[in-house]
Scaffold this motif. Structure first.
Motif, PDB file in Angstrom:
ATOM      1  N   THR A  96      37.579  47.490  38.102  1.00  0.00           N
ATOM      2  CA  THR A  96      36.148  47.434  37.808  1.00  0.00           C
ATOM      3  C   THR A  96      35.802  45.974  37.516  1.00  0.00           C
ATOM      4  OG1 THR A  96      34.367  48.428  36.500  1.00  0.00           O
ATOM      5  CG2 THR A  96      36.412  47.969  35.314  1.00  0.00           C
ATOM      6  N   SER A  97      34.583  45.718  37.016  1.00  0.00           N
ATOM      7  CA  SER A  97      34.251  44.333  36.663  1.00  0.00           C
ATOM      8  C   SER A  97      34.046  44.247  35.160  1.00  0.00           C
ATOM      9  CB  SER A  97      32.981  43.878  37.393  1.00  0.00           C
ATOM     10  OG  SER A  97      31.842  44.246  36.647  1.00  0.00           O
ATOM     11  N   SER A  98      33.993  43.016  34.671  1.00  0.00           N
ATOM     12  CA  SER A  98      33.868  42.818  33.223  1.00  0.00           C
ATOM     13  C   SER A  98      32.421  42.963  32.746  1.00  0.00           C
ATOM     14  CB  SER A  98      34.418  41.450  32.842  1.00  0.00           C
ATOM     15  OG  SER A  98      33.871  40.478  33.702  1.00  0.00           O
ATOM     16  N   ARG A 121      40.058  44.330  35.287  1.00  0.00           N
ATOM     17  CA  ARG A 121      38.624  44.047  35.114  1.00  0.00           C
ATOM     18  C   ARG A 121      38.348  42.691  35.747  1.00  0.00           C
ATOM     19  NH1 ARG A 121      40.867  46.578  31.060  1.00  0.00           N
ATOM     20  NH2 ARG A 121      39.960  48.519  30.287  1.00  0.00           N
ATOM     21  N   LEU A 122      37.663  42.699  36.877  1.00  0.00           N
ATOM     22  CA  LEU A 122      37.461  41.444  37.610  1.00  0.00           C
ATOM     23  C   LEU A 122      36.524  40.528  36.835  1.00  0.00           C
ATOM     24  CD1 LEU A 122      36.935  42.834  41.240  1.00  0.00           C
ATOM     25  CD2 LEU A 122      38.998  41.764  40.293  1.00  0.00           C
ATOM     26  N   VAL A 124      33.650  37.432  36.456  1.00  0.00           N
ATOM     27  CA  VAL A 124      32.442  37.090  37.221  1.00  0.00           C
ATOM     28  C   VAL A 124      32.195  35.599  37.078  1.00  0.00           C
ATOM     29  CG1 VAL A 124      31.319  39.353  37.046  1.00  0.00           C
ATOM     30  CG2 VAL A 124      30.990  37.674  35.206  1.00  0.00           C
ATOM     31  N   VAL A 130      30.616  39.014  41.054  1.00  0.00           N
ATOM     32  CA  VAL A 130      32.023  39.278  41.351  1.00  0.00           C
ATOM     33  C   VAL A 130      32.337  38.642  42.707  1.00  0.00           C
ATOM     34  CG1 VAL A 130      33.629  41.128  42.025  1.00  0.00           C
ATOM     35  CG2 VAL A 130      32.082  41.460  40.090  1.00  0.00           C
ATOM     36  N   LEU A 135      38.310  40.612  44.541  1.00  0.00           N
ATOM     37  CA  LEU A 135      38.532  42.054  44.716  1.00  0.00           C
ATOM     38  C   LEU A 135      39.671  42.279  45.712  1.00  0.00           C
ATOM     39  CD1 LEU A 135      37.893  45.074  44.418  1.00  0.00           C
ATOM     40  CD2 LEU A 135      36.157  44.810  46.196  1.00  0.00           C
ATOM     41  N   ILE A 148      32.125  48.949  40.983  1.00  0.00           N
ATOM     42  CA  ILE A 148      31.373  47.712  40.700  1.00  0.00           C
ATOM     43  C   ILE A 148      29.882  48.039  40.789  1.00  0.00           C
ATOM     44  CG2 ILE A 148      30.964  45.281  41.320  1.00  0.00           C
ATOM     45  CD1 ILE A 148      33.897  45.500  41.052  1.00  0.00           C
ATOM     46  N   GLN A 159      25.054  42.369  42.806  1.00  0.00           N
ATOM     47  CA  GLN A 159      26.396  42.147  43.349  1.00  0.00           C
ATOM     48  C   GLN A 159      26.381  42.286  44.872  1.00  0.00           C
ATOM     49  OE1 GLN A 159      28.694  40.995  41.568  1.00  0.00           O
ATOM     50  NE2 GLN A 159      27.985  41.507  39.518  1.00  0.00           N
TER      51      GLN A 159
END
Ligand SMILES: Cc1ncc(COP(=O)(O)O)c(C=O)c1O
Length: 382
Positions: A96-98, A121-122, A124, A130, A135, A148, A159
């Motif tokens: 997922t993302s942060s 947690r990707l 940014v 992102v 990814l 995401i 995004q």
């Protein structure tokens, strides 16, 4: 008391009178249970089926790909828990993302802490985007799900969802996007544009009722249920259907997605007006993306004070703003989104203006005038 200036449309929007009108029969004459076999139930069932067909038509999906839920939170929970558990024998790695909403982040936290999943947690960039390369690098042989969001609720950053989704598709990974803040604000043609297997949305962000949403689930994916009981929604979400809410959701989808109810041209002007005023204020700094952001969202952080003081000051001037996600407003919880874009020291001073259908130039002018005073008072109070 100054006049109310509502600049919190990302938190929620007022129910549209036409949508309300469409819901009324379901609070009155049409009260049957769609699962009942008698004619009262069958009437409700026919209307439920019709609502599903209408939603599918607007989205460019098959009726069977629509699961009605109680809103964005439930749609996200079903997408994430349901898919992670379904695919756990394939792998226990999730991405997922942060900067996701807590309705996504807390699902992943739970899966990690309590169910033995591993979560990436990707990060940014400074605007909250992102990177597709990040990814691509993060995907592993045991990755089961990527989630995401399409548009960030706190700072409005969009995004590159189609690109992220295409990477997942190429690598054979299920992709979910929380598009709760995206619908009604960005031009929409059909659900395929996200290249996603799962898409969450809810009605109250575009003048529909609260407590109504849906999860698009691309066929033939069948996530494990998170609510158990009857066989509703084709065994994917148990519970007697909320026909009034579903009708309100469908009505809002039909009215407000094409074209988006949040008018880009009008809102861009108001956004620029507010951005210029904020740029003039000592210690204030705009956050989010100038070019890849929602046209209704203006967010900023302020040195030497905090969100609570700023929001209280704005409220005294009649301006309803927010510190980001409504759930953490009032609790002084620093914004994880501001921390993720590299401004941790200012994470408790976020203010978000989110504009909408009823917002005017005149209201923006009032807010612009009040802002320097509100900021300097809040800084002195510290
Ligand atoms: C990005 C995002 N996801 C999920 C939610 C939760 O939606 P709901 O209020 O319908 O549960 C919100 C609400 O603010 C949101 O902004």
């Amino acid at each position: 008391m100054p006049r109310t200036i509502y600049f919190d449309y990302n938190a929620t929007t007022p129910l549209d009178p036409g949508v309300r009108e469409a819901m009324l029969p379901f609070l009155d004459k049409v009260w049957g249970n769609p699962s009942s076999v008698h004619h009262v139930g069958r009437k409700a069932r026919a209307l439920l089926d019709e609502a599903r067909d209408r939603a599918a038509k607007v989205l460019g999906a098959k009726p069977g790909e629509i699961v009605f839920t109680s809103g964005g939170t439930e749609s996200n929970n079903l997408a994430i828990f349901g898919t992670a558990r379904l695919l756990k024998s394939k792998g226990r790695h999730l991405i997922t993302s942060s900067i996701e909403h807590h309705a996504v982040l807390h699902c992943f936290d739970y899966l990690e802490k309590k169910e033995g999943f591993e979560v990436t947690r990707l990060p940014v960039d400074a605007e909250g985007r992102v990177s597709p390369e990040d990814l691509d690098r993060a995907i592993r042989a045991d990755t089961g799900l990527v989630s995401i969001m399409a548009a960030n609720n706190e700072i409005g950053t969009l995004q590159p969802v189609a690109e992220l989704g295409a990477i997942c598709r190429e690598r054979g990974i299920v992709f979910h996007t929380d598009a709760v803040q995206w619908f009604g604000k960005e031009p929409f043609e059909e659900i395929g544009r996200f290249s996603a297997d799962l898409v969450s949305l809810c009605a109250h962000k575009f003048h529909g009722p609260k407590g109504a949403g849906l999860l698009f689930i691309r066929s033939p994916l069948h996530p494990d249920p998170v609510l158990f009981g009857g066989g509703h929604e084709n065994e994917r979400r148990a519970g007697t259907e909320n026909l009034a809410g579903i009708t309100g959701l469908v009505e809002a989808l039909e009215r407000f997605l094409k074209p988006p109810v949040f008018e880009k041209d009008k809102l861009t002007k108001l956004r620029l007006q507010l951005r210029s005023a904020i740029e003039e204020i000592e210690g204030a700094e705009l956050v989010g993306s100038r070019w890849n952001g929602l046209s209704n969202t203006v967010s900023f952080v302020v040195q030497g004070t905090d969100s609570i003081a700023l929001l209280a000051g704005l409220d005294m001037e009649g301006v309803c703003a927010s510190s980001g996600s409504a759930c953490s407003a009032g609790s002084l919880e620093p914004s994880h989104v501001i921390a993720a874009i590299g401004k941790k020291e200012l994470a408790n001073s976020l203010v978000r203006f989110s504009l909408g259908r009823e917002s005017t130039m005149e209201e923006a002018a009032v807010a612009c005038k009040a802002l320097p005073k509100v900021v300097s008072r809040a800084q002195q109070a510290k």
